[in-house]
Design an enzyme around this catalytic site. Structure first.
Site, PDB file in Angstrom:
ATOM      1  N   GLY A 164     -24.807  65.686  27.601  1.00 18.26           N
ATOM      2  CA  GLY A 164     -24.665  66.939  26.857  1.00 18.26           C
ATOM      3  C   GLY A 164     -25.917  67.218  26.034  1.00 18.26           C
ATOM      4  N   ARG A 213     -15.775  63.529  20.744  1.00 16.65           N
ATOM      5  CA  ARG A 213     -14.982  62.696  21.670  1.00 16.65           C
ATOM      6  C   ARG A 213     -14.097  61.745  20.875  1.00 16.65           C
ATOM      7  NH1 ARG A 213     -17.134  63.439  26.986  1.00 16.65           N
ATOM      8  NH2 ARG A 213     -19.260  64.224  26.880  1.00 16.65           N
ATOM      9  N   ASP A 216     -22.352  63.087  18.799  1.00 11.00           N
ATOM     10  CA  ASP A 216     -21.179  62.234  18.540  1.00 11.00           C
ATOM     11  C   ASP A 216     -21.553  60.979  17.743  1.00 11.00           C
ATOM     12  OD1 ASP A 216     -20.044  64.072  20.225  1.00 11.00           O
ATOM     13  OD2 ASP A 216     -20.024  62.765  21.968  1.00 11.00           O
ATOM     14  N   ARG A 274      -5.078  78.831   9.242  1.00 11.29           N
ATOM     15  CA  ARG A 274      -5.663  79.313  10.489  1.00 11.29           C
ATOM     16  C   ARG A 274      -6.472  78.163  11.084  1.00 11.29           C
ATOM     17  NH1 ARG A 274      -2.764  82.969   9.667  1.00 11.29           N
ATOM     18  NH2 ARG A 274      -3.180  85.220   9.703  1.00 11.29           N
ATOM     19  N   ARG A 315      -5.524  80.678   2.106  1.00 11.38           N
ATOM     20  CA  ARG A 315      -5.084  79.958   3.311  1.00 11.38           C
ATOM     21  C   ARG A 315      -6.031  78.793   3.616  1.00 11.38           C
ATOM     22  NH1 ARG A 315      -6.988  84.800   7.309  1.00 11.38           N
ATOM     23  NH2 ARG A 315      -4.851  85.491   7.083  1.00 11.38           N
ATOM     24  N   ARG A 327     -23.772  71.908  18.852  1.00  9.26           N
ATOM     25  CA  ARG A 327     -24.875  71.331  19.625  1.00  9.26           C
ATOM     26  C   ARG A 327     -26.114  72.212  19.537  1.00  9.26           C
ATOM     27  NH1 ARG A 327     -21.677  69.243  24.953  1.00  9.26           N
ATOM     28  NH2 ARG A 327     -23.171  70.577  26.025  1.00  9.26           N
TER      29      ARG A 327
HETATM   30  O1  F6P Z   1     -20.797  64.279  23.925  1.00 12.04           O
HETATM   31  C1  F6P Z   1     -21.159  65.494  23.351  1.00 12.04           C
HETATM   32  C2  F6P Z   1     -20.050  66.491  23.442  1.00 12.04           C
HETATM   33  O2  F6P Z   1     -20.486  67.689  22.822  1.00 12.04           O
HETATM   34  C3  F6P Z   1     -18.714  66.045  22.877  1.00 12.04           C
HETATM   35  O3  F6P Z   1     -18.680  66.078  21.476  1.00 12.04           O
HETATM   36  C4  F6P Z   1     -17.779  67.007  23.568  1.00 12.04           C
HETATM   37  O4  F6P Z   1     -16.473  66.482  23.661  1.00 12.04           O
HETATM   38  C5  F6P Z   1     -18.383  67.102  24.926  1.00 12.04           C
HETATM   39  O5  F6P Z   1     -19.758  66.790  24.789  1.00 12.04           O
HETATM   40  C6  F6P Z   1     -18.245  68.428  25.601  1.00 12.04           C
HETATM   41  O6  F6P Z   1     -18.747  68.297  26.884  1.00 12.04           O
HETATM   42  P1  F6P Z   1     -19.044  69.492  27.893  1.00 12.04           P
HETATM   43  O7  F6P Z   1     -20.420  70.002  27.571  1.00 12.04           O
HETATM   44  O8  F6P Z   1     -18.998  68.843  29.211  1.00 12.04           O
HETATM   45  O9  F6P Z   1     -17.993  70.538  27.668  1.00 12.04           O
END
Ligand code: F6P
Length: 359
Positions: free
Chosen positions: A11, A185, A141, A260, A176, A269
């Site tokens: 990722g 993850r 992560d 909410r 709220r 990211r």
């Molecule tokens: O490992 C990085 C991450 O952004 C995780 O936090 C998230 O669960 C996952 O990748 C999402 O992955 P994808 O880009 O495959 O949806």
């Protein structure tokens, strides 16, 4: 003259372009050639491999702070280690990668990746032959064992903090609560760090058991009718299904707490690379180039305190908790989590943040 390759896998996260920029700069200073492999293993699988020459102009300094990777991270729909293993074609896949790497005629490969990529690299290490393989850890992560920090984490914490800061203002206006679901993850480090930064009233992470009635009682006793509850995407709640933030929201609603949900998703990211991540990228790039010069191989750069060192991939692999995809038990990933003695847990407790059963 040495020739090194760089590839970004897994990722994306903020800081990848900074690390590429710093690697190219350091390699050029040493008189080395640099080749960028496009799209990670997808690019290596192409015949011939999809590779471009990288120079100081490839990622100009003003672009080095941008999120994503100018080399791309690969396409999940293409053949990769996991799908090849599932199809019983891992040996064939490895052969293609090995052939491509040999054709590129590299002295070293810098793999900027996460714990999945490093585990795969270690388990399939015959691919790299005589190459010096140096890994640089990146992930929002921060689930990679043996390093204090990973590239991308600091920016992700900043992005989440900013997101929650803004939500708090609308939360206050409407009396709220916002249940914010973070990425990460099975590792709660992102939620824990951002939760402390924001001043959340609860942080729920996969590593720590929590009781939903205690959480509700805590929120009712906060003395405010608004705030942030940070929930990591990896949590589960027995008897419930769906997105973790939705599960918690249903419980709060049933107890009369207005709320909410909010999903910052991939913005975690993205975002311009923080100064902390840029400095880390520069340190990691320098350590990686030094390692290549010292003819090290199968190593990962790692931050220990203020210093960046290298550790053998064998140690990285042995140090983490190993988890396997049930469909491909031969491929395990080495994972790090929030440890029970993480000092931030005590800090959170002392800030009156509900964090579950830590005591
Ligand atoms: O490992 C990085 C991450 O952004 C995780 O936090 C998230 O669960 C996952 O990748 C999402 O992955 P994808 O880009 O495959 O949806």
């Amino acid at each position: 003259m040495k020739k090194i390759g760089i590839m970004t896998t897994g990722g994306d996260c903020s800081g990848l372009n900074t690390v590429i920029n710093r690697l190219v700069l350091g390699a050029t200073n040493r008189g080395w050639k640099v080749c960028g492999i496009v799209d990670g293993t997808d690019g290596l699988c192409a015949q011939p491999a999809d590779a471009v020459a990288l120079t100081l102009d490839s990622i100009p300094i003003e672009c080095a702070r941008l999120a994503g990777s100018f080399l791309h991270n690969g396409n999940a729909c293409k053949m990769n280690f996991e799908t090849a293993a599932k199809a019983g074609k891992l040996a064939q896949f490895n052969k293609i990668l090995k052939k491509s790497l040999a054709a590129l005629n590299l002295d070293a490969l810098v793999l900027v990746g996460g714990n999945g990529s490093f585990s795969l690299a270690w388990l399939n290490r015959e691919i790299y032959g005589d190459l010096s393989l140096v890994c640089i850890p990146k992930t929002i992560d921060m689930d990679i064992p043996l390093t204090d920090k990973t590239i991308g984490f600091d920016t992700a914490v900043n992005e989440l903090t900013h997101y929650c800061d803004q939500l708090l203002l609308t939360a206050r206006s409407h009396h709220r609560w916002f249940i914010v679901q973070t990425m990460g993850r099975e590792c709660g480090r992102l939620a824990l760090n951002a939760g402390v930064a924001v001043g959340a009233d609860a942080i729920i992470i996969p590593e720590i058991k929590f009781n939903v009635d205690d959480l509700v009682a805590h929120i009712k006793n906060v003395g405010r009718d608004y705030g942030i509850i940070m929930v990591s995407e990896g949590i589960t709640l027995r008897g419930h299904s769906g997105r973790p933030a939705d599960m918690i929201a249903r419980k709060l609603t049933a107890s009369g707490i207005a709320n909410r949900t909010a999903f910052p998703e991939y913005l975690q990211r993205a975002g311009d690379t923080s100064a902390g991540d840029r400095i880390l990228a520069a340190k990691m790039a320098t350590a990686a180039l030094d390692a290549i010069e010292n003819r090290e191989t199968y190593v990962m750069t790692a931050l220990r305190g203020n210093e960046c060192i290298t550790v053998p991939l064998s140690e990285f692999y042995a140090a983490g908790d190993q988890s396997a995809d049930p469909n491909i038990p031969e491929i395990c990933t080495s994972n790090a989590y929030v440890e029970p003695d993480d000092p931030l847990l005590d800090v959170a407790n002392q800030m009156n943040i509900y964090i579950g059963q830590t005591r």
